[in-house]
Design an enzyme around this catalytic site. Structure first.
Site, PDB file in Angstrom:
ATOM      1  N   ILE A  21      -5.744  -8.748   3.584  1.00 33.23           N
ATOM      2  CA  ILE A  21      -4.626  -8.541   3.957  1.00 33.23           C
ATOM      3  C   ILE A  21      -3.496  -7.179   3.381  1.00 33.23           C
ATOM      4  CG2 ILE A  21      -2.914 -10.265   4.633  1.00 33.23           C
ATOM      5  CD1 ILE A  21      -5.017 -11.979   5.308  1.00 33.23           C
ATOM      6  N   ARG A  41      -3.445  -7.166  -9.217  1.00 32.89           N
ATOM      7  CA  ARG A  41      -3.661  -7.145 -10.615  1.00 32.89           C
ATOM      8  C   ARG A  41      -4.595  -5.501 -11.204  1.00 32.89           C
ATOM      9  NH1 ARG A  41      -5.645 -13.216 -11.765  1.00 32.89           N
ATOM     10  NH2 ARG A  41      -6.832 -12.643  -9.293  1.00 32.89           N
ATOM     11  N   ASP A  66       0.428  -9.582 -12.753  1.00 34.71           N
ATOM     12  CA  ASP A  66      -0.262 -11.325 -12.638  1.00 34.71           C
ATOM     13  C   ASP A  66       0.971 -11.965 -11.854  1.00 34.71           C
ATOM     14  OD1 ASP A  66      -1.298 -13.919 -12.354  1.00 34.71           O
ATOM     15  OD2 ASP A  66      -1.964 -13.828 -14.206  1.00 34.71           O
ATOM     16  N   VAL A  67       0.844 -11.969 -10.897  1.00 31.84           N
ATOM     17  CA  VAL A  67       1.921 -13.348  -9.916  1.00 31.84           C
ATOM     18  C   VAL A  67       2.207 -14.089 -10.947  1.00 31.84           C
ATOM     19  CG1 VAL A  67       2.224 -11.805  -8.047  1.00 31.84           C
ATOM     20  CG2 VAL A  67       0.827 -14.081  -8.346  1.00 31.84           C
ATOM     21  N   ASN A  93       1.657 -11.721   0.021  1.00 33.24           N
ATOM     22  CA  ASN A  93       0.446 -12.274   0.145  1.00 33.24           C
ATOM     23  C   ASN A  93      -0.540 -12.180  -0.774  1.00 33.24           C
ATOM     24  OD1 ASN A  93      -1.960 -11.101   1.954  1.00 33.24           O
ATOM     25  ND2 ASN A  93      -1.966  -9.544   0.207  1.00 33.24           N
ATOM     26  N   TYR A 158      -6.312 -26.138  -2.173  1.00 36.70           N
ATOM     27  CA  TYR A 158      -5.300 -23.926  -1.514  1.00 36.70           C
ATOM     28  C   TYR A 158      -4.682 -25.178  -0.193  1.00 36.70           C
ATOM     29  CZ  TYR A 158      -5.736 -20.841   1.375  1.00 36.70           C
ATOM     30  OH  TYR A 158      -5.523 -19.180   2.155  1.00 36.70           O
ATOM     31  N   LYS A 162      -0.912 -24.022  -0.328  1.00 42.45           N
ATOM     32  CA  LYS A 162       0.019 -23.566   1.573  1.00 42.45           C
ATOM     33  C   LYS A 162       0.620 -24.039   2.286  1.00 42.45           C
ATOM     34  CE  LYS A 162      -2.130 -19.562   0.590  1.00 42.45           C
ATOM     35  NZ  LYS A 162      -1.619 -18.344   0.846  1.00 42.45           N
ATOM     36  N   THR A 193     -11.698 -10.620   5.933  1.00 44.59           N
ATOM     37  CA  THR A 193     -12.104 -10.297   4.915  1.00 44.59           C
ATOM     38  C   THR A 193     -12.589 -10.879   4.048  1.00 44.59           C
ATOM     39  OG1 THR A 193     -10.470 -11.704   3.726  1.00 44.59           O
ATOM     40  CG2 THR A 193      -8.708 -10.518   5.388  1.00 44.59           C
TER      41      THR A 193
END
Length: 261
Positions: A21, A41, A66-67, A93, A158, A162, A193
């Protein structure tokens, strides 16, 4: 959409821009005229996307980060500003998925998914907002998921992450609403994806089904009977960044073929 040039002069930073995405979002914003910083990354992957955009006449730049680490985010944002100036459009994203039954005490999975999906979004918003507030302009789009709005079995970590992204979106949108800054979430269903392909391989390994059958199981959650295409998500992101969407903020826009209503 006939929107070439609608984002001319705007600097867009896209996290997780090396694949899936993120690549589609970068392409879409570049096609609208934005200068695009690709954050991820893996340098080689980012450079490949940047070279593609440059070959098409766009302005693109890569930063490796690295977020999940604040110092890495701050350094990357500083590097992005040094090349393209202030960040006008932030697309959060970067994300990961993973599954496990809730009874499995997998702290590494839990902490890892929260760090990448939720804390990473938090760090990036904090890195971008002060300048946006100073300039009285900003567009922030957080890529969440239908898992941010409902529950799915075996993906508790997850879903929790989210759901957190959706809550964070709403809180920040309210906080900056008077500053010409909008903050929205885009919530795709199963999207075509590599993340979905990885999930299909895991399903196939556990159930004995073929990978193609596992993909079809996921596709059938969409009433249209298909996987969402990354370009559909990118189109939604671009709309939220373009002139004319100023009143849309604090929203969670579902791109899932009618799976959630």
């Amino acid at each position: 959409m006939s929107d070439a040039g609608s984002l001319n002069g705007r600097h867009a930073l896209v996290t997780g821009a090396g694949r899936g995405i993120g690549v589609s979002i970068a392409r879409r914003l570049a096609a609208c005229g934005a200068k695009v910083t690709l954050l991820g990354r893996t340098a080689a992957t980012l450079e490949s996307v940047a070279n593609e955009l440059k070959a098409a006449g766009a302005q693109a730049h890569c930063v490796v980060a690295d977020v999940s680490k604040r110092e890495s985010v701050d350094a990357a944002f500083a590097a992005a500003r040094a090349v393209f100036g202030g960040i006008d459009l932030l697309i959060n994203n970067a994300g990961q998925a993973g599954s496990a039954p809730i009874t499995k005490r997998d702290d590494q999975l839990w902490n890892g998914l929260l760090a990448i999906n939720l804390t990473g979004t938090y760090f990036c918003i904090q890195a971008a907002l002060p300048e946006m507030m100073k300039n009285n302009f900003g567009r922030i789009v957080n890529i969440a998921s239908t898992a941010g709005l409902t529950g799915y079995a075996y993906v508790a970590a997850y879903c929790a992450a989210k759901h957190g992204v959706v809550g964070l979106t709403r809180a920040v949108a309210r906080e900056v609403a008077s500053r010409n800054i909008t903050v929205n979430a885009v919530c795709p269903g199963y999207t075509d994806t590599d993340i979905v392909q990885d999930a299909a391989r895991k399903i196939a390994a556990v159930t004995g089904r073929s990978i193609s059958d596992a993909v079809q199981v996921m596709a059938k959650t969409n009433p249209q009977g298909r996987l969402i295409q990354p370009e559909e998500v990118a189109n939604t992101v671009a709309w939220l960044c373009m002139p004319g969407s100023e009143s849309i903020t604090g929203q969670s826009i579902v791109v899932a073929g009618g799976e959630l209503m």
